[in-house]
Design an enzyme around this catalytic site. Structure first.
Site, PDB file in Angstrom:
ATOM      1  N   SER A   1       0.814  -1.218   0.000  1.00 13.42           N
ATOM      2  CA  SER A   1       0.000   0.000   0.000  1.00 13.42           C
ATOM      3  C   SER A   1       0.848   1.268   0.000  1.00 13.42           C
ATOM      4  CB  SER A   1      -0.951  -0.008   1.204  1.00 13.42           C
ATOM      5  OG  SER A   1      -0.233  -0.168   2.410  1.00 13.42           O
TER       6      SER A   1
ATOM      7  N   HIS B   1       0.539   4.745   4.270  1.00 13.35           N
ATOM      8  CA  HIS B   1      -0.204   5.425   3.208  1.00 13.35           C
ATOM      9  C   HIS B   1       0.286   6.868   3.056  1.00 13.35           C
ATOM     10  CE1 HIS B   1      -3.863   2.513   3.747  1.00 13.35           C
ATOM     11  NE2 HIS B   1      -2.732   1.892   3.467  1.00 13.35           N
TER      12      HIS B   1
END
Length: 302
Positions: A203, A249
């Site tokens: 991610s 993230h």
């Protein structure tokens, strides 16, 4: 360039390869007289065997080599497909090894001093207890990756992906020195929101692609609204859903945007050296942050 034919072969009414065969047809490229057996249909007229052979050699010579095709900016997103395949293969290996590979390659901030490879290898592993973790990340990579790879070229795209993965790892690592500096108190703040934990997954790198899309949207002809919606929803999901490394993230998103800004500011061929130096500089900046974390409390890092 076609080799000029002898004037005698042009003026003759007999095939230059079969002197016993009369013909009034000439090669479109060199002008030699050729019989039906020696004629090869071309886009315009016919060509003799020599011109056909030379044409094929010229096409082969102009075709880029294997290395050039691999690092070029072709229409097939080879790097994206290889990244997806690698993640899937390693996911199977995680199952086969009974978690041994996961334990050896997952990102654990306590071990980054002695096992720095975890900063990158963790980006190719996924939770074996949650298959959607792999599926959603690979779907996102399949959606965002090809467009960026075609636009940037394979080498720059791969640099974006890998350095973005490092940026995500830094986001995860930074909570650990905070925990050390506060004498473990930060793990209780905001209901445990700032507690550090081992992490794995692509991610961080994928958010780097999203950050790059935000910066490169105009150059790529994309609409800001659509990209913003995707980014905001994914960032918000990281804060709401439990067990997700939201810090990876944010780290990936920021580094991806920074690298894309470098690419955008150094688009001209004569700026290539500056572009490479700037991306390397971002990577070195990440290394300095990691080194500062380790040297601030060396006893807490294995």
């Amino acid at each position: 360039m076609t080799t000029p034919a002898p004037q005698a072969e042009i003026d003759s009414e007999y095939c230059y390869r079969h002197p016993d065969r009369q013909s009034f047809i000439h090669c479109q490229r060199c002008g030699r007289t050729i019989c039906p057996q020696c004629q090869t249909q071309a886009a315009v007229g016919v060509q003799c065997p020599e011109c056909v052979r030379e044409g094929r050699q010229q096409v082969a010579a102009s075709r880029p080599g294997l290395f050039a095709r691999l690092i070029g900016s072709g229409s097939t997103p080879i790097v994206t497909y290889v990244l997806i395949a690698l993640c899937v293969v390693l996911y199977v290996a995680q199952w086969v090894t009974g978690g041994a590979l996961t334990n050896a390659w997952a990102l654990d901030p306590r071990f980054i001093a002695s096992q720095p490879w975890r900063l990158i290898t963790s980006a190719f592993l996924h939770s074996t207890s949650l298959i959607p973790h792999l599926l959603l990340n690979m779907y996102a990579l399949f959606i965002f990756g090809p467009a960026l790879e075609r636009f940037l070229g394979r080498v720059r795209y791969l640099a974006l992906y890998l350095v973005g993965a490092l940026g995500g790892s830094v986001g995860v690592v930074l909570l650990y020195p905070l925990w050390v500096a506060t004498n473990h108190a930060s793990s209780e703040w905001l209901g445990g929101f700032l507690a550090w934990s081992p992490a794995l997954g692509a991610s961080g790198a994928i958010f780097a692609l999203m950050g790059a899309l935000l910066v490169l949207r105009k150059a790529m002809g994309l609409q800001l609204t659509q990209i913003l919606i995707v980014v905001v929803v994914n960032v918000a999901f990281g804060f709401i859903a439990p067990g997700i490394a939201w810090q990876a993230h944010l780290g990936g998103l920021g580094i991806g945007a920074a690298i894309a800004a470098v690419y955008l500011a150094t688009r001209r061929p004569e700026q290539k050296a500056r572009q490479i130096a700037s991306v390397v500089g971002i990577g070195l900046g990440i290394a300095v942050i990691l080194a500062a974390c380790v040297f601030s409390s060396p006893g807490y890092y294995g």
